[in-house]
Design an enzyme around this catalytic site. Structure first.
Site, PDB file in Angstrom:
ATOM      1  CE  LYS A 116      -3.751  -0.296   2.557  1.00 15.77           C
ATOM      2  NZ  LYS A 116      -4.569  -0.621   3.744  1.00 15.77           N
ATOM      3  CE  LYS A 158      -4.348   3.042   5.792  1.00 13.30           C
ATOM      4  NZ  LYS A 158      -5.086   3.821   4.742  1.00 13.30           N
ATOM      5  N   GLY A 164      -8.635  -5.807   5.674  1.00 16.12           N
ATOM      6  CA  GLY A 164      -9.624  -6.122   6.701  1.00 16.12           C
ATOM      7  C   GLY A 164      -9.523  -5.228   7.929  1.00 16.12           C
ATOM      8  CE  LYS A 201      -3.436  17.013   8.309  1.00 16.93           C
ATOM      9  NZ  LYS A 201      -2.765  17.117   9.619  1.00 16.93           N
ATOM     10  CE  LYS A 237     -14.783  -1.392   2.537  1.00 16.83           C
ATOM     11  NZ  LYS A 237     -14.195  -2.071   1.369  1.00 16.83           N
ATOM     12  CD  GLU A 289      -7.125  -1.289   0.683  1.00 14.47           C
ATOM     13  OE1 GLU A 289      -6.121  -2.015   0.602  1.00 14.47           O
ATOM     14  OE2 GLU A 289      -8.111  -1.570   1.386  1.00 14.47           O
ATOM     15  CG  ASN A 291      -9.272  -3.788  -1.602  1.00 10.95           C
ATOM     16  OD1 ASN A 291      -8.184  -3.824  -1.030  1.00 10.95           O
ATOM     17  ND2 ASN A 291     -10.327  -3.244  -1.060  1.00 10.95           N
ATOM     18  NE  ARG A 293      -9.675  -8.271  -1.349  1.00 10.17           N
ATOM     19  CZ  ARG A 293     -10.600  -7.580  -0.706  1.00 10.17           C
ATOM     20  NH1 ARG A 293     -11.868  -7.698  -1.044  1.00 10.17           N
ATOM     21  NH2 ARG A 293     -10.296  -6.726   0.248  1.00 10.17           N
ATOM     22  NE  ARG A 339     -19.050  -6.221   4.462  1.00 11.62           N
ATOM     23  CZ  ARG A 339     -17.736  -6.246   4.233  1.00 11.62           C
ATOM     24  NH1 ARG A 339     -16.951  -6.983   4.998  1.00 11.62           N
ATOM     25  NH2 ARG A 339     -17.211  -5.520   3.265  1.00 11.62           N
TER      26      ARG A 339
HETATM   27  P1  ADP Z   1     -13.890  -5.691   1.321  1.00  9.97           P
HETATM   28  O1  ADP Z   1     -13.281  -4.385   1.019  1.00  9.97           O
HETATM   29  O2  ADP Z   1     -14.037  -6.631   0.196  1.00  9.97           O
HETATM   30  O3  ADP Z   1     -15.103  -5.510   2.134  1.00  9.97           O
HETATM   31  P2  ADP Z   1     -12.584  -6.519   3.659  1.00  9.97           P
HETATM   32  O4  ADP Z   1     -11.464  -5.612   3.992  1.00  9.97           O
HETATM   33  O5  ADP Z   1     -13.811  -6.484   4.463  1.00  9.97           O
HETATM   34  O6  ADP Z   1     -12.820  -6.373   2.140  1.00  9.97           O
HETATM   35  O7  ADP Z   1     -12.026  -7.993   3.622  1.00  9.97           O
HETATM   36  C1  ADP Z   1     -12.725  -9.022   2.978  1.00  9.97           C
HETATM   37  C2  ADP Z   1     -12.325 -10.326   3.553  1.00  9.97           C
HETATM   38  O8  ADP Z   1     -11.000 -10.604   3.245  1.00  9.97           O
HETATM   39  C3  ADP Z   1     -12.432 -10.387   5.041  1.00  9.97           C
HETATM   40  O9  ADP Z   1     -12.799 -11.690   5.350  1.00  9.97           O
HETATM   41  C4  ADP Z   1     -11.035 -10.082   5.511  1.00  9.97           C
HETATM   42  O10 ADP Z   1     -10.785 -10.697   6.744  1.00  9.97           O
HETATM   43  C5  ADP Z   1     -10.216 -10.680   4.409  1.00  9.97           C
HETATM   44  N1  ADP Z   1      -8.997  -9.941   4.090  1.00  9.97           N
HETATM   45  C6  ADP Z   1      -8.906  -8.735   3.519  1.00  9.97           C
HETATM   46  N2  ADP Z   1      -7.636  -8.403   3.279  1.00  9.97           N
HETATM   47  C7  ADP Z   1      -6.878  -9.425   3.723  1.00  9.97           C
HETATM   48  C8  ADP Z   1      -5.478  -9.700   3.748  1.00  9.97           C
HETATM   49  N3  ADP Z   1      -4.586  -8.837   3.273  1.00  9.97           N
HETATM   50  N4  ADP Z   1      -5.074 -10.864   4.269  1.00  9.97           N
HETATM   51  C9  ADP Z   1      -5.970 -11.744   4.749  1.00  9.97           C
HETATM   52  N5  ADP Z   1      -7.298 -11.553   4.736  1.00  9.97           N
HETATM   53  C10 ADP Z   1      -7.758 -10.420   4.236  1.00  9.97           C
HETATM   54  P1  ADP Z   2      -7.697  -2.063   4.694  1.00  6.51           P
HETATM   55  O1  ADP Z   2      -6.674  -2.532   3.697  1.00  6.51           O
HETATM   56  O2  ADP Z   2      -7.547  -2.686   6.024  1.00  6.51           O
HETATM   57  O3  ADP Z   2      -9.073  -2.101   4.118  1.00  6.51           O
HETATM   58  P2  ADP Z   2      -7.703   0.817   4.226  1.00  6.51           P
HETATM   59  O4  ADP Z   2      -6.469   1.547   3.850  1.00  6.51           O
HETATM   60  O5  ADP Z   2      -8.672   0.536   3.131  1.00  6.51           O
HETATM   61  O6  ADP Z   2      -7.288  -0.535   4.953  1.00  6.51           O
HETATM   62  O7  ADP Z   2      -8.441   1.575   5.412  1.00  6.51           O
HETATM   63  C1  ADP Z   2      -9.507   0.971   6.120  1.00  6.51           C
HETATM   64  C2  ADP Z   2     -10.375   2.046   6.748  1.00  6.51           C
HETATM   65  O8  ADP Z   2      -9.609   2.843   7.660  1.00  6.51           O
HETATM   66  C3  ADP Z   2     -10.963   3.046   5.765  1.00  6.51           C
HETATM   67  O9  ADP Z   2     -12.157   2.587   5.173  1.00  6.51           O
HETATM   68  C4  ADP Z   2     -11.166   4.261   6.647  1.00  6.51           C
HETATM   69  O10 ADP Z   2     -12.346   4.144   7.404  1.00  6.51           O
HETATM   70  C5  ADP Z   2      -9.990   4.200   7.603  1.00  6.51           C
HETATM   71  N1  ADP Z   2      -8.847   5.017   7.114  1.00  6.51           N
HETATM   72  C6  ADP Z   2      -7.815   4.588   6.375  1.00  6.51           C
HETATM   73  N2  ADP Z   2      -6.939   5.583   6.098  1.00  6.51           N
HETATM   74  C7  ADP Z   2      -7.440   6.693   6.686  1.00  6.51           C
HETATM   75  C8  ADP Z   2      -6.995   8.059   6.791  1.00  6.51           C
HETATM   76  N3  ADP Z   2      -5.865   8.498   6.241  1.00  6.51           N
HETATM   77  N4  ADP Z   2      -7.794   8.920   7.489  1.00  6.51           N
HETATM   78  C9  ADP Z   2      -8.946   8.508   8.062  1.00  6.51           C
HETATM   79  N5  ADP Z   2      -9.403   7.243   8.011  1.00  6.51           N
HETATM   80  C10 ADP Z   2      -8.673   6.335   7.323  1.00  6.51           C
HETATM   81 MG    MG Z   3      -9.709  -1.079   2.414  1.00  4.78          MG
END
Ligand code: ADP
Ligand code: ADP
Ligand code: MG
Length: 463
Positions: A116, A158, A164, A201, A237, A289, A291, A293, A339
């Protein structure tokens, strides 16, 4: 077209993929751990193969077992679903090396998006706005302190390999940073086997807005509109909807174009999602980010666009071109997903898996339920606690909200606690009804939402 697809996943997404394969007349091979021998995806697949014991590391994450299963059953492709190996670049490469089509982007594209911190740098270069933050990774506490000083507190630490919602920590001031750094790094190492951290930030009271992407191998990249996924607990989410109520047409167009640029910048193929944060005044958006998939919440996009995203994944992986253009993507109505997880919101959302003693799913026009549960089955403690996804589609947002309330009233699951009642409360909350939820909503309002004796009267005339 592909003929036989190994589904390298379990649960509702394995079932979802299986259904799309069957509708395209493809055969399916399910894999399962010993804990999943009775699972629905195993019962409905053309064939099934046991790939190991309950622990995911020894079954659903066991690349050798999966590749062997694919070879022994004569599969020509592997669909990774979400989670597990879906964003593992080495697995995508290993499939290719074994002569199998990996249903997703190339290993290189996954690698690029999967770090990321590196993805942020690549996006900046491609003209996609990112939040102020560290250049690349912060490899020591001192690096992190310097980067935080430069962007200003509060910041988020992060995990580069994160997903997740794990490996994320907020720091309000310099004094909090060293402990947060150690904690986040330890969590990331435990969850992802990779403790690399970066820093952003903190965007205050943002909305999580994401765009669905489809790209074929002939250079056509398009988006299928946006989803608002701001209702989150612990950065995960809970409720998603399409389209996002807060976007003006101009902003939607600018963000959609940025999402397409982001996908093109990594040479994307297949279905993917570009996630953004929209700031509190609804003016500025930042890449968060990509994703690489299919996403859990892909169904809301399917309901408003009429496009079957898993079918498109299978067609693209078969080497076909997208048969529609950006202009032909039309959005109709409004869709919401809840969900339903086996968890207790009153006990810090602690997972509570168990046996399904009684189950009734809602139905009727405009209702879709994606779940692999059936009465008498067990929701395994070894895996994700998601039990079902309830989806609704209606002409307007208010009608979709009303339909979802009705679905949650009908929905009955006995055997373990779920968040269904909490979601029902949210569907009545005036902030949700007016479309005012930011990512802070659920955490801030949790006490009043958990007071089930009190249903805040929604101001529907505001909608
Ligand atoms: P989405 O954005 O599709 O809602 P989530 O962040 O909720 O994705 O993750 C979807 C599923 O994949 C969840 O079951 C989460 O635990 C799993 N997951 C997401 N990212 C990873 C990762 N990098 N490694 C392992 N499991 C992951
Ligand atoms: P993941 O790979 O675990 O899904 P993300 O980078 O998508 O991680 O971030 C997950 C959640 O964390 C976002 O949906 C948001 O709610 C919060 N978040 C991430 N980055 C920021 C930021 N810079 N400022 C505020 N909230 C953030
Ligand atoms: Mg995310």
């Amino acid at each position: 077209m592909l003929k036989r697809v190994l589904i390298a996943n379990r649960g509702e997404i394995a079932l979802r993929i299986l259904r799309a394969c069957r509708e395209l007349d493809m055969e399916t091979v399910a894999v399962y751990s010993t804990a999943d021998a009775e699972a629905l995806h195993v019962q409905l697949a053309t064939r099934s193969v046991c790939i190991g014991p309950a622990k995911a590391a020894e079954s659903y994450l066991n690349q050798d077992a999966l590749l062997t299963a694919a070879r022994l059953t004569g599969c020509d492709a592997v669909h990774p679903g979400y989670g597990f190996l879906s964003e593992n670049a080495d697995f995508a490469d290993a499939c290719k090396a074994a002569g199998l089509v990996f249903i997703g982007p190339s290993g290189d594209a996954i690698r690029m998006a999967g770090s990321k911190s590196a993805a942020r740098d690549r996006m900046k270069a491609a003209g996609v706005p990112v939040t102020p933050g560290s250049e690349g990774a912060v490899n020591t506490v001192e690096d992190a302190l310097r980067a935080a000083e430069a962007v200003g507190y509060p910041v988020l630490l992060k995990a580069s390999a994160g997903g997740g919602g794990r490996g994320i920590r907020r720091c309000n001031s310099l004094s909090e940073l060293p402990a947060a750094y150690a904690e986040a790094k330890a969590e990331a190492t435990a969850c992802f086997g990779d403790g690399e951290m970066y820093l952003e930030k903190l965007v205050l009271h943002p909305r999580h807005i994401e765009f669905q992407i489809l790209a074929d191998r002939f250079g056509h990249t398009l988006h299928l509109g946006d989803r608002d996924c701001s209702v989150q607990r612990r950065n995960q989410k809970l409720i998603e909807e399409a389209p996002a109520k807060c976007l003006t047409p101009a902003l939607r167009e600018a963000m959609g174009a940025a999402a397409v640029r982001a996908a093109q910048a990594v040479g994307y193929e297949g279905a993917g999602t570009v996630e953004f944060l929209l700031d509190a005044d609804g003016q500025h958006f930042y890449f968060m980010e990509m994703n690489t998939r299919i996403q859990v919440e892909h169904g809301v996009t399917e309901l408003v666009t009429g496009v079957d995203l898993v079918r498109e994944q299978l067609r693209i992986a078969s080497g076909l071109a997208l048969d529609f253009t950006q202009e032909q993507v039309l959005m109709a109505g409004h869709a919401i997903e809840c969900r339903i997880n086996a968890e207790d919101p009153a006990k810090n959302f602690q997972p509570c898996p168990g046996e399904v003693a009684f189950l009734h799913f809602p139905g009727g026009a405009g209702v879709r339920v994606d779940s692999c549960l059936y009465q008498g089955c067990a929701l395994s403690p070894y895996y994700d606690s998601m039990a079902a996804k309830l989806l609704v589609h209606a002409p307007t947002r208010l009608e979709a909200i009303r339909k979802m309330r009705r679905c949650l009233e009908e929905f009955t699951l006995e055997g373990f606690p779920t968040n269904a009642e909490l979601s029902y409360q949210i569907l009545y909350h005036p902030v949700f009804v007016r479309g005012g939820c930011t990512t802070a909503f659920l955490d801030e309002r949790l006490p009043e939402l958990l007071d089930f004796s009190r249903r805040v009267a929604a101001c529907e005339e505001d909608v």
